[in-house]
Design a protein around this motif. Structure first.
Motif, PDB file in Angstrom:
ATOM      1  N   GLY A  14       0.772  -1.235   0.000  1.00  0.00           N
ATOM      2  CA  GLY A  14       0.000   0.000   0.000  1.00  0.00           C
ATOM      3  C   GLY A  14       0.800   1.280   0.000  1.00  0.00           C
ATOM      4  O   GLY A  14       0.230   2.362   0.082  1.00  0.00           O
ATOM      5  N   GLY A  15       2.132   1.197  -0.094  1.00  0.00           N
ATOM      6  CA  GLY A  15       2.979   2.395  -0.100  1.00  0.00           C
ATOM      7  C   GLY A  15       3.014   3.047  -1.467  1.00  0.00           C
ATOM      8  O   GLY A  15       3.523   2.454  -2.413  1.00  0.00           O
ATOM      9  N   PRO A  16       2.487   4.275  -1.598  1.00  0.00           N
ATOM     10  CA  PRO A  16       2.492   4.939  -2.897  1.00  0.00           C
ATOM     11  C   PRO A  16       3.838   5.556  -3.262  1.00  0.00           C
ATOM     12  O   PRO A  16       4.565   6.037  -2.393  1.00  0.00           O
ATOM     13  N   ALA A  17       4.145   5.523  -4.546  1.00  0.00           N
ATOM     14  CA  ALA A  17       5.295   6.266  -5.062  1.00  0.00           C
ATOM     15  C   ALA A  17       4.918   7.739  -5.025  1.00  0.00           C
ATOM     16  O   ALA A  17       3.801   8.113  -5.369  1.00  0.00           O
ATOM     17  N   HIS A  41       7.034   4.440   4.422  1.00  0.00           N
ATOM     18  CA  HIS A  41       8.085   3.461   4.661  1.00  0.00           C
ATOM     19  C   HIS A  41       9.360   4.088   5.217  1.00  0.00           C
ATOM     20  O   HIS A  41      10.377   3.425   5.292  1.00  0.00           O
ATOM     21  N   GLY A  42       9.329   5.345   5.543  1.00  0.00           N
ATOM     22  CA  GLY A  42      10.535   6.000   6.026  1.00  0.00           C
ATOM     23  C   GLY A  42      11.252   6.733   4.916  1.00  0.00           C
ATOM     24  O   GLY A  42      11.004   6.500   3.733  1.00  0.00           O
ATOM     25  N   PRO A  43      12.173   7.609   5.282  1.00  0.00           N
ATOM     26  CA  PRO A  43      12.808   8.492   4.294  1.00  0.00           C
ATOM     27  C   PRO A  43      13.779   7.813   3.334  1.00  0.00           C
ATOM     28  O   PRO A  43      14.095   8.375   2.308  1.00  0.00           O
ATOM     29  N   LYS A  44      14.253   6.626   3.652  1.00  0.00           N
ATOM     30  CA  LYS A  44      15.246   5.986   2.787  1.00  0.00           C
ATOM     31  C   LYS A  44      14.645   4.973   1.831  1.00  0.00           C
ATOM     32  O   LYS A  44      15.362   4.341   1.066  1.00  0.00           O
ATOM     33  N   VAL A  63       8.039  -0.563 -13.374  1.00  0.00           N
ATOM     34  CA  VAL A  63       6.825  -1.250 -13.818  1.00  0.00           C
ATOM     35  C   VAL A  63       6.347  -2.165 -12.697  1.00  0.00           C
ATOM     36  O   VAL A  63       7.062  -2.409 -11.726  1.00  0.00           O
ATOM     37  N   ASP A  64       5.127  -2.672 -12.849  1.00  0.00           N
ATOM     38  CA  ASP A  64       4.613  -3.626 -11.868  1.00  0.00           C
ATOM     39  C   ASP A  64       5.598  -4.777 -11.693  1.00  0.00           C
ATOM     40  O   ASP A  64       6.150  -5.285 -12.666  1.00  0.00           O
ATOM     41  N   GLY A  65       5.814  -5.175 -10.453  1.00  0.00           N
ATOM     42  CA  GLY A  65       6.711  -6.276 -10.138  1.00  0.00           C
ATOM     43  C   GLY A  65       8.101  -5.841  -9.718  1.00  0.00           C
ATOM     44  O   GLY A  65       8.819  -6.618  -9.091  1.00  0.00           O
ATOM     45  N   ASN A  66       8.512  -4.607 -10.050  1.00  0.00           N
ATOM     46  CA  ASN A  66       9.829  -4.128  -9.594  1.00  0.00           C
ATOM     47  C   ASN A  66       9.813  -3.997  -8.081  1.00  0.00           C
ATOM     48  O   ASN A  66       8.832  -3.545  -7.503  1.00  0.00           O
ATOM     49  N   PRO A  67      10.914  -4.363  -7.420  1.00  0.00           N
ATOM     50  CA  PRO A  67      10.963  -4.239  -5.960  1.00  0.00           C
ATOM     51  C   PRO A  67      11.316  -2.819  -5.534  1.00  0.00           C
ATOM     52  O   PRO A  67      12.057  -2.119  -6.223  1.00  0.00           O
ATOM     53  N   ASP A  68      10.764  -2.398  -4.404  1.00  0.00           N
ATOM     54  CA  ASP A  68      11.211  -1.166  -3.760  1.00  0.00           C
ATOM     55  C   ASP A  68      12.378  -1.545  -2.854  1.00  0.00           C
ATOM     56  O   ASP A  68      12.626  -2.730  -2.604  1.00  0.00           O
ATOM     57  N   ALA A  69      13.085  -0.555  -2.317  1.00  0.00           N
ATOM     58  CA  ALA A  69      14.200  -0.835  -1.408  1.00  0.00           C
ATOM     59  C   ALA A  69      13.741  -1.630  -0.188  1.00  0.00           C
ATOM     60  O   ALA A  69      14.507  -2.381   0.390  1.00  0.00           O
ATOM     61  N   CYS A  70      12.462  -1.495   0.188  1.00  0.00           N
ATOM     62  CA  CYS A  70      11.906  -2.227   1.332  1.00  0.00           C
ATOM     63  C   CYS A  70      11.554  -3.673   0.981  1.00  0.00           C
ATOM     64  O   CYS A  70      11.092  -4.421   1.824  1.00  0.00           O
ATOM     65  N   LYS A  71      11.720  -4.043  -0.278  1.00  0.00           N
ATOM     66  CA  LYS A  71      11.454  -5.381  -0.820  1.00  0.00           C
ATOM     67  C   LYS A  71       9.994  -5.618  -1.183  1.00  0.00           C
ATOM     68  O   LYS A  71       9.636  -6.692  -1.642  1.00  0.00           O
ATOM     69  N   HIS A  72       9.110  -4.622  -0.991  1.00  0.00           N
ATOM     70  CA  HIS A  72       7.740  -4.763  -1.484  1.00  0.00           C
ATOM     71  C   HIS A  72       7.749  -4.530  -2.988  1.00  0.00           C
ATOM     72  O   HIS A  72       8.568  -3.767  -3.505  1.00  0.00           O
ATOM     73  N   SER A  73       6.828  -5.176  -3.696  1.00  0.00           N
ATOM     74  CA  SER A  73       6.770  -5.073  -5.157  1.00  0.00           C
ATOM     75  C   SER A  73       5.791  -4.001  -5.598  1.00  0.00           C
ATOM     76  O   SER A  73       4.733  -3.822  -4.994  1.00  0.00           O
ATOM     77  N   ARG A  74       6.154  -3.318  -6.676  1.00  0.00           N
ATOM     78  CA  ARG A  74       5.262  -2.327  -7.284  1.00  0.00           C
ATOM     79  C   ARG A  74       4.055  -3.041  -7.870  1.00  0.00           C
ATOM     80  O   ARG A  74       4.176  -4.137  -8.441  1.00  0.00           O
ATOM     81  N   THR A  75       2.869  -2.428  -7.764  1.00  0.00           N
ATOM     82  CA  THR A  75       1.642  -3.004  -8.296  1.00  0.00           C
ATOM     83  C   THR A  75       0.678  -1.875  -8.671  1.00  0.00           C
ATOM     84  O   THR A  75       0.892  -0.732  -8.254  1.00  0.00           O
ATOM     85  N   GLY A  76      -0.351  -2.167  -9.433  1.00  0.00           N
ATOM     86  CA  GLY A  76      -1.385  -1.180  -9.727  1.00  0.00           C
ATOM     87  C   GLY A  76      -0.993  -0.115 -10.717  1.00  0.00           C
ATOM     88  O   GLY A  76      -1.500   1.005 -10.660  1.00  0.00           O
ATOM     89  N   GLY A  77      -0.112  -0.434 -11.666  1.00  0.00           N
ATOM     90  CA  GLY A  77       0.314   0.540 -12.662  1.00  0.00           C
ATOM     91  C   GLY A  77      -0.742   0.832 -13.704  1.00  0.00           C
ATOM     92  O   GLY A  77      -1.906   0.440 -13.575  1.00  0.00           O
TER      93      GLY A  77
END
Length: 84
Positions: A14-17, A41-44, A63-77
């Motif tokens: 649920g963390g938005p870019a 998710h914090g400043p970093k 794109v969807d499926g790319n990991p964020d630094a926190c290891k959660h995956s991008r979704t909902g593009g």
């Protein structure tokens, strides 16, 4: 090919870019590139793992499926713009 991520699209937690490369738009919203901050998710925490063959301002887009630094995956593009 997976959907392109835009400002406001979320990861699987649920963390938005927040932001993106404002001069390149998808569906009227800034395209998300590597290094775009992720809220709640914090400043970093930033987006990572972008598509090296598709860039905005020389930076890989996400794109969807790319990991964020926190290891959660991008979704909902974007429903109609894809890259890969």
């Amino acid at each position: 090919m997976p959907p392109v991520q835009r400002d406001g699209d979320v990861n699987d937690n649920g963390g938005p870019a927040v932001g993106g490369f404002s001069s390149v738009r998808v569906n009227g919203r800034a395209v998300v590139v590597d290094g775009t901050p992720v809220a709640e998710h914090g400043p970093k925490n930033v987006t990572t793992g972008g598509v090296g063959s598709v860039r905005a301002g020389g930076i890989p887009i996400n794109v969807d499926g790319n990991p964020d630094a926190c290891k959660h995956s991008r979704t909902g593009g974007s429903g109609d713009v894809r890259a890969g």
